[in-house]
Design a protein around this motif. Structure first.
Motif, PDB file in Angstrom:
ATOM      1  N   GLY A  43       0.922  -1.028  -0.025  1.00 22.21           N
ATOM      2  CA  GLY A  43      -0.119  -0.004  -0.024  1.00 22.21           C
ATOM      3  C   GLY A  43       0.840   1.271  -0.069  1.00 22.21           C
ATOM      4  N   ASP A  44       1.981   1.379   0.622  1.00 20.15           N
ATOM      5  CA  ASP A  44       2.670   2.396   0.811  1.00 20.15           C
ATOM      6  C   ASP A  44       3.584   2.652  -0.625  1.00 20.15           C
ATOM      7  OD1 ASP A  44       2.148   2.848   3.421  1.00 20.15           O
ATOM      8  OD2 ASP A  44       4.073   1.612   4.210  1.00 20.15           O
ATOM      9  N   LEU A  45       3.915   1.488  -1.275  1.00 19.64           N
ATOM     10  CA  LEU A  45       4.506   1.553  -2.579  1.00 19.64           C
ATOM     11  C   LEU A  45       3.656   2.124  -3.569  1.00 19.64           C
ATOM     12  CD1 LEU A  45       6.707  -1.798  -2.637  1.00 19.64           C
ATOM     13  CD2 LEU A  45       7.522   0.648  -2.326  1.00 19.64           C
ATOM     14  N   GLU A  46       2.268   1.433  -3.421  1.00 16.10           N
ATOM     15  CA  GLU A  46       1.436   2.224  -4.395  1.00 16.10           C
ATOM     16  C   GLU A  46       1.047   3.763  -4.296  1.00 16.10           C
ATOM     17  OE1 GLU A  46      -2.373  -0.002  -4.273  1.00 16.10           O
ATOM     18  OE2 GLU A  46      -1.364  -2.005  -4.667  1.00 16.10           O
ATOM     19  N   ARG A  47       1.189   4.297  -2.763  1.00 17.06           N
ATOM     20  CA  ARG A  47       1.234   5.539  -2.708  1.00 17.06           C
ATOM     21  C   ARG A  47       2.266   6.205  -3.147  1.00 17.06           C
ATOM     22  NH1 ARG A  47      -1.539   3.243   1.687  1.00 17.06           N
ATOM     23  NH2 ARG A  47       0.504   3.393   2.998  1.00 17.06           N
ATOM     24  N   LEU A  48       3.396   5.558  -2.865  1.00 22.14           N
ATOM     25  CA  LEU A  48       4.818   6.469  -3.366  1.00 22.14           C
ATOM     26  C   LEU A  48       4.706   6.173  -5.024  1.00 22.14           C
ATOM     27  CD1 LEU A  48       7.289   4.847  -0.855  1.00 22.14           C
ATOM     28  CD2 LEU A  48       6.770   7.112  -1.210  1.00 22.14           C
ATOM     29  N   MET A  49       4.040   5.038  -5.503  1.00 23.44           N
ATOM     30  CA  MET A  49       4.121   5.105  -7.183  1.00 23.44           C
ATOM     31  C   MET A  49       3.195   6.445  -7.653  1.00 23.44           C
ATOM     32  SD  MET A  49       6.195   3.044  -8.396  1.00 23.44           S
ATOM     33  CE  MET A  49       5.510   3.040  -9.985  1.00 23.44           C
ATOM     34  N   SER A  50       1.938   6.464  -6.967  1.00 26.58           N
ATOM     35  CA  SER A  50       1.044   7.484  -7.392  1.00 26.58           C
ATOM     36  C   SER A  50       1.835   8.925  -7.268  1.00 26.58           C
ATOM     37  CB  SER A  50      -0.014   7.405  -6.643  1.00 26.58           C
ATOM     38  OG  SER A  50      -1.096   8.394  -6.811  1.00 26.58           O
ATOM     39  N   SER A  51       2.420   9.159  -6.006  1.00 23.14           N
ATOM     40  CA  SER A  51       3.022  10.327  -5.720  1.00 23.14           C
ATOM     41  C   SER A  51       4.233  10.492  -6.800  1.00 23.14           C
ATOM     42  CB  SER A  51       3.702  10.456  -4.584  1.00 23.14           C
ATOM     43  OG  SER A  51       4.398  11.524  -4.116  1.00 23.14           O
ATOM     44  N   ALA A  52       5.033   9.443  -7.137  1.00 29.15           N
ATOM     45  CA  ALA A  52       6.030   9.627  -7.952  1.00 29.15           C
ATOM     46  C   ALA A  52       5.586  10.163  -9.581  1.00 29.15           C
ATOM     47  CB  ALA A  52       6.815   8.346  -8.112  1.00 29.15           C
ATOM     48  N   LYS A  53       4.549   9.469  -9.881  1.00 27.64           N
ATOM     49  CA  LYS A  53       3.859   9.762 -11.226  1.00 27.64           C
ATOM     50  C   LYS A  53       3.300  11.193 -11.171  1.00 27.64           C
ATOM     51  CE  LYS A  53       2.345   5.127 -12.496  1.00 27.64           C
ATOM     52  NZ  LYS A  53       1.276   4.251 -12.766  1.00 27.64           N
ATOM     53  N   THR A  54       2.656  11.532  -9.961  1.00 28.83           N
ATOM     54  CA  THR A  54       2.446  13.084  -9.994  1.00 28.83           C
ATOM     55  C   THR A  54       3.510  13.925 -10.233  1.00 28.83           C
ATOM     56  OG1 THR A  54       0.454  12.372  -8.691  1.00 28.83           O
ATOM     57  CG2 THR A  54       0.929  14.669  -8.685  1.00 28.83           C
ATOM     58  N   ASN A  55       4.551  13.633  -9.269  1.00 24.29           N
ATOM     59  CA  ASN A  55       5.844  14.373  -9.261  1.00 24.29           C
ATOM     60  C   ASN A  55       6.412  14.366 -10.658  1.00 24.29           C
ATOM     61  OD1 ASN A  55       5.552  14.974  -6.771  1.00 24.29           O
ATOM     62  ND2 ASN A  55       7.070  13.708  -5.786  1.00 24.29           N
ATOM     63  N   GLN A  56       6.323  13.513 -11.264  1.00 23.56           N
ATOM     64  CA  GLN A  56       7.123  13.199 -12.719  1.00 23.56           C
ATOM     65  C   GLN A  56       6.152  14.074 -13.862  1.00 23.56           C
ATOM     66  OE1 GLN A  56       7.256   9.223 -14.264  1.00 23.56           O
ATOM     67  NE2 GLN A  56       8.273   9.879 -16.186  1.00 23.56           N
ATOM     68  N   ALA A  57       4.999  14.049 -13.471  1.00 18.90           N
ATOM     69  CA  ALA A  57       4.035  14.996 -14.670  1.00 18.90           C
ATOM     70  C   ALA A  57       4.669  16.415 -14.097  1.00 18.90           C
ATOM     71  CB  ALA A  57       2.753  14.765 -14.226  1.00 18.90           C
ATOM     72  N   GLU A  58       4.432  16.602 -12.792  1.00 12.99           N
ATOM     73  CA  GLU A  58       5.010  18.226 -12.618  1.00 12.99           C
ATOM     74  C   GLU A  58       6.226  18.511 -13.192  1.00 12.99           C
ATOM     75  OE1 GLU A  58       4.291  21.675 -11.016  1.00 12.99           O
ATOM     76  OE2 GLU A  58       2.753  20.425 -11.085  1.00 12.99           O
ATOM     77  N   VAL A  59       7.246  17.619 -12.962  1.00  6.78           N
ATOM     78  CA  VAL A  59       8.581  17.805 -13.482  1.00  6.78           C
ATOM     79  C   VAL A  59       8.695  18.041 -14.792  1.00  6.78           C
ATOM     80  CG1 VAL A  59      10.924  16.578 -13.882  1.00  6.78           C
ATOM     81  CG2 VAL A  59      10.000  16.647 -11.494  1.00  6.78           C
ATOM     82  N   GLU A  60       7.695  17.172 -15.591  1.00  8.42           N
ATOM     83  CA  GLU A  60       7.615  17.313 -16.929  1.00  8.42           C
ATOM     84  C   GLU A  60       7.099  18.966 -17.583  1.00  8.42           C
ATOM     85  OE1 GLU A  60       5.502  14.060 -18.440  1.00  8.42           O
ATOM     86  OE2 GLU A  60       7.092  12.631 -18.158  1.00  8.42           O
ATOM     87  N   ARG A  61       6.134  19.432 -16.666  1.00  9.86           N
ATOM     88  CA  ARG A  61       5.629  20.589 -16.996  1.00  9.86           C
ATOM     89  C   ARG A  61       6.551  21.655 -16.716  1.00  9.86           C
ATOM     90  NH1 ARG A  61       0.888  18.111 -14.703  1.00  9.86           N
ATOM     91  NH2 ARG A  61       1.350  18.874 -12.519  1.00  9.86           N
ATOM     92  N   VAL A  62       7.428  21.467 -15.595  1.00 14.86           N
ATOM     93  CA  VAL A  62       8.255  22.621 -15.175  1.00 14.86           C
ATOM     94  C   VAL A  62       9.443  22.501 -16.223  1.00 14.86           C
ATOM     95  CG1 VAL A  62      10.210  22.874 -13.615  1.00 14.86           C
ATOM     96  CG2 VAL A  62       7.925  22.478 -12.818  1.00 14.86           C
ATOM     97  N   ALA A  63       9.907  21.267 -16.847  1.00 14.58           N
ATOM     98  CA  ALA A  63      10.803  21.097 -18.055  1.00 14.58           C
ATOM     99  C   ALA A  63      10.487  21.537 -19.282  1.00 14.58           C
ATOM    100  CB  ALA A  63      11.230  19.757 -18.077  1.00 14.58           C
ATOM    101  N   ASP A  64       9.075  21.781 -19.470  1.00 20.01           N
ATOM    102  CA  ASP A  64       8.367  22.227 -20.676  1.00 20.01           C
ATOM    103  C   ASP A  64       8.434  23.704 -20.444  1.00 20.01           C
ATOM    104  OD1 ASP A  64       7.709  19.813 -21.933  1.00 20.01           O
ATOM    105  OD2 ASP A  64       5.840  19.864 -21.226  1.00 20.01           O
ATOM    106  N   ARG A  65       8.194  24.378 -19.199  1.00 17.95           N
ATOM    107  CA  ARG A  65       8.128  25.671 -19.124  1.00 17.95           C
ATOM    108  C   ARG A  65       9.731  26.165 -19.026  1.00 17.95           C
ATOM    109  NH1 ARG A  65       4.959  26.163 -13.623  1.00 17.95           N
ATOM    110  NH2 ARG A  65       3.293  24.893 -14.458  1.00 17.95           N
ATOM    111  N   LEU A  66      10.581  25.329 -18.558  1.00 19.34           N
ATOM    112  CA  LEU A  66      11.945  25.683 -18.524  1.00 19.34           C
ATOM    113  C   LEU A  66      12.492  25.737 -20.067  1.00 19.34           C
ATOM    114  CD1 LEU A  66      14.458  26.356 -16.828  1.00 19.34           C
ATOM    115  CD2 LEU A  66      14.947  23.765 -16.770  1.00 19.34           C
TER     116      LEU A  66
END
Length: 193
Positions: free
Chosen positions: A121-144
């Motif tokens: 369960g913790d890993l699933e939450r971490l994976m979900s958080s990581a996916k969210t963070n990855q999407a945010e990083v991709e948005r920041v990379a696009d802006r950059l």
């Protein structure tokens, strides 16, 4: 499996015991019948003591032979059954210990599975958080990337402007020299008589 073998063995032992008891009852009945015959007949009463003693001796001899025969016949089976019983008892005890150990391991495994489910369960939450963070990083990379592109355009414009300013400064320097030359010429002309 061990319990089934123990039950089968117990049943077999019970059957042999019942056979031995049945045979002992037949012998006892036969002895009783013989004793009854001796006591009921007038002939047995009239016989002398010595003849009776001989018959009783024969009777006891027969009984001893019957018991000895039954004992010899059943002794090996009884000993074998007792040995088998002891062996099965040891196997049953070992199986019970093994079962207890397996139950302990099962309880430990159930606890481990519960822990693993929690970790999953913790890993699933971490994976979900990581996916969210990855999407945010991709948005920041696009802006950059857009900012870098805009910065490159601005740098090019600044460079172009600097070239223009350098060109203007060179032209102004040329104009200033020309003006200085003209002023010098005008002073020289004014100074000349």
């Amino acid at each position: 499996m061990v319990a089934a073998v123990a039950c089968a063995w117990s049943w077999q032992l019970q059957q042999q015991l019942e056979q031995a008891n049945s045979q002992a009852e037949r012998y006892a009945k036969r002895i009783s019948d013989l004793e009854d015959r001796l006591s009921d007949t007038d002939e047995g009463l009239s016989q002398n003591t010595q003849a009776m003693a001989v018959k009783i001796k024969e009777l006891y001899s027969e009984v001893d032979k019957l018991w000895a025969s039954a004992w010899r016949r059943n002794k090996a089976s009884i000993e074998e059954l007792e040995a088998t019983s002891a062996s099965q008892g040891k196997k049953l005890s070992a199986a019970e210990k093994s079962l207890a150990a397996a139950e302990t391991q099962l309880k430990g495994a159930v606890g481990d599975i519960a822990k693993l489910k929690s970790v999953a369960g913790d890993l699933e939450r971490l994976m979900s958080s990581a996916k969210t963070n990855q999407a945010e990083v991709e948005r920041v990379a696009d802006r950059l990337n857009r900012i870098n592109a805009d910065l490159a355009k601005i740098n090019k414009r600044v460079q172009t402007n600097e070239e223009w300013v350098d060109s203007i400064n060179a032209f102004r320097g040329q104009i200033n020299r020309t003006l200085t030359d003209l002023q010098t010429a005008v002073r020289n002309l004014q100074a000349a008589p």
